[in-house]
Every structure is written in structure tokens, then in C-alpha cells.
Design a protein around this motif. Sequence first.
Motif, short mmCIF file in Angstrom:
data_model
loop_
_atom_site.label_atom_id
_atom_site.label_comp_id
_atom_site.label_asym_id
_atom_site.label_seq_id
_atom_site.Cartn_x
_atom_site.Cartn_y
_atom_site.Cartn_z
N GLU A 135 0.87 -1.24 -0.02
CA GLU A 135 -0.20 0.05 0.00
C GLU A 135 0.88 1.22 -0.04
OE1 GLU A 135 -3.36 0.15 2.67
OE2 GLU A 135 -3.23 -1.86 3.01
N GLY A 136 2.05 1.30 0.47
CA GLY A 136 3.09 2.49 0.62
C GLY A 136 2.72 3.07 1.93
N ILE A 137 3.18 4.16 2.03
CA ILE A 137 2.97 5.14 3.15
C ILE A 137 1.76 5.61 3.54
CG2 ILE A 137 3.72 7.16 4.42
CD1 ILE A 137 6.38 7.14 2.89
N VAL A 138 0.86 5.12 4.57
CA VAL A 138 -0.39 5.35 4.92
C VAL A 138 -0.52 6.40 5.97
CG1 VAL A 138 -1.13 3.11 4.09
CG2 VAL A 138 -0.55 3.24 6.58
N LEU A 139 0.58 6.45 6.85
CA LEU A 139 0.38 7.28 7.99
C LEU A 139 1.74 8.17 8.28
CD1 LEU A 139 -1.89 7.58 10.10
CD2 LEU A 139 -0.70 5.95 11.46
N ARG A 140 1.38 9.60 8.30
CA ARG A 140 2.57 10.50 8.41
C ARG A 140 1.95 11.49 9.67
NH1 ARG A 140 6.29 11.94 4.41
NH2 ARG A 140 4.75 11.05 2.74
N GLU A 141 2.42 11.26 10.86
CA GLU A 141 1.88 11.99 11.88
C GLU A 141 3.37 12.33 12.89
OE1 GLU A 141 -0.74 9.90 14.46
OE2 GLU A 141 -2.30 10.09 13.12
N PRO A 142 3.27 13.66 13.55
CA PRO A 142 4.32 14.02 14.51
C PRO A 142 4.26 12.97 15.74
CG PRO A 142 2.62 15.92 13.87
CD PRO A 142 2.04 14.79 13.35
N SER A 143 5.42 12.87 16.19
CA SER A 143 5.83 11.79 17.36
C SER A 143 5.31 12.80 18.57
CB SER A 143 7.22 11.25 17.29
OG SER A 143 7.35 10.75 15.98
#
Length: 337
Positions: free
Chosen positions: A29-37
Motif C-alpha cells: 500500500e505504501g506510506i499510509v500514515l504520517r504524524e508528529p511523534s
Amino acid sequence: MAFKLPGFFSCDIGIDLGTANTLVYVKDEGIVLREPSVVAIDTATRRAIAFGDEAKRMLGRVPGNITAIRPMKDGVIADFDVTEALLSHLINKVRRGSFALPRVVIAIPSGITAVEKRAVMDSATRAGARQVYTIAEPMAAAIGVGLPVEEPAANMIVDIGGGTTEIAVISLGGMVVSQSIRVAGDELDNAIIDYMKRAYNLLIGERTAEEIKITVGSAHPLDEELTMEVKGRDSVAGLPKTIHITSQEIREAMSGPIGQIVDTVRTTLERCPPELSADLVDRGFVMAGGGSLIRGIDRLLSEKTGLPVTVASDPLSAVANGTGIFLNNLNWVRAST
């Protein structure tokens, strides 16, 4: 006749567990989530109440019973319980109701200790991973930007993240020379905070410092210098205050950490075997990570090393994409753990 019940599928996950941001890659699917840690917790119960973007908006703005914290510091776990809660949140979010526990690949700094590495793996296991593999961040970044790491030639990567800067020369699928320093985006932000206090008696937070770095930050003189309005609190009068700053000032403020990064790149090159050094004369090296987006840092490094420098087309996703490629080649992953 083979069949699979809905909900029993297993998803393999790659995680770039960064100090500033976390990216999640799901196989096929690839990158599905990109959030600050960032995790917001209730201080009375130690229960996590918000993650990612929602929690980051709370930094410096929360009431006394809620604390918004970053559980990773300098690329390693600073708060085990909160890191486990963050990983559990990420894994459950991408499992989408699957009953099968996933295999997880996590990118870690190349310079962390065995104890720190084990802490990451244990946290992921408790968070719901069936199997946990680790990959050195510079290797993942090199693969993620498309470098031919299996060739018998030098491939050099400089990955400037939030907590660490990872530098490696890779050949035949292994890191020949590597260095990891805990000087990166966070140190640049802290340098800006210190400068504003020292030069203007202005107190600003991490979010404002990051905004300054992105808006007017540079590592090399610009053809046209930039200006910006900054709001904060006067440390003497205690009242809100607005000032105007220039990119020259912020370049001076960040010169210390950037100088350390330049020195580490040069040290890595000095340790490189002669035959591989010869390859780098023509190949140069590739930059990844959020720090590579600072204006002119590629030009500065090229001047200081005499090598061609290229910034990856998608530097923020390099490590996560590298974990994704490892997911499709788990023999590589096993060799790197």
C-alpha cells in the motif's frame, strides 16, 4: 480449495519512528500514515488521550492536567510507556480490524546501544507486533532514495532527521563506514530559541522555532535574504512582543549545529577506504531527512567536501520507503537485525 476469512489477513508494517515525525508503511500500500511523534497524556491517570497532529496542537497550550510530550529523544526512547502507547496506536490504526498480528520493521539510528535497540523491539512487541525487525536508518534511507546499495561501489547517504544525523558509506549491501550524531533538527530549533532569547529577550516555543527554521532558515548565503515577523513573550517585561528577523540572523543562530554536521560528514569521508573514496568523487552523496530541506545545506556541504551533493526527491519519506522495500525482502531484514 484455499480461502481466507475476512479480518484474518496479516499486514506487514514498516515504521520510521522518528524524534519529530513517525511514518508508517504498509506492504503493498505504501506510506499510509504520517504524524508528529507527539502524545498527549492525562497526568493523573497516565492515559494517552491524543496522538499525532491533534497532540502536537496541544504543545504549550494544554491545561495543568494534560501534558503533550514527545516520547522519543535523540532518536531513542525517552518514555517507554508513552512510546508503547504511540506504537500501539499506530499499529492498531493500520491493521483495520485484522485479527492477525503484523510483522513490523522499525528503522533505528545506527549509533544506538544494544539496550536502546532492545527497548524499541520490546515496546513494539508489547504494542502488538508478532515479529519485530530493526534496520539501521542510513541503510533504510539509502534504499528508500534508490541508491544501488548491493553494487560493489560506494553509495553515501546523509540523513538529517529530528533527533539524529545519520551518515554512512554503503557497498555490497553493508555499511562500510557510518557515524550517528545526536545533532539534527531539534538542535537547530534549540539554537534558534537560544538566539531569540539572547539577542531580543524574546521567549518562544518549539513550534515557533520550527516555523522560523522552515520559513527563513538557511545554511548558505541566499541570493535574496528573507525576513519574518516573530511573536513571543518579552523575558524582561513579561508581555507579548513582536519583532522582525532576517535569514542572516537565523543562519548565524544555526551555525553551531550545522558546523557539527559538516564536521561529521568530513570525518566519515576521512575514514572511508581509498577505493570507495575514488567512487565518491564522481558519485557524490545523497541527502535525506527533513534537515536536507534547509536552504543551501546541500551547497554548503558540497563546498566543504568538494563532492557533488543531491537532495532526494522525497527526503521526508526516504527511511519509511526503505523499510517498505525491506518488507518485500525480509532476508535483508533478518541479516540486519
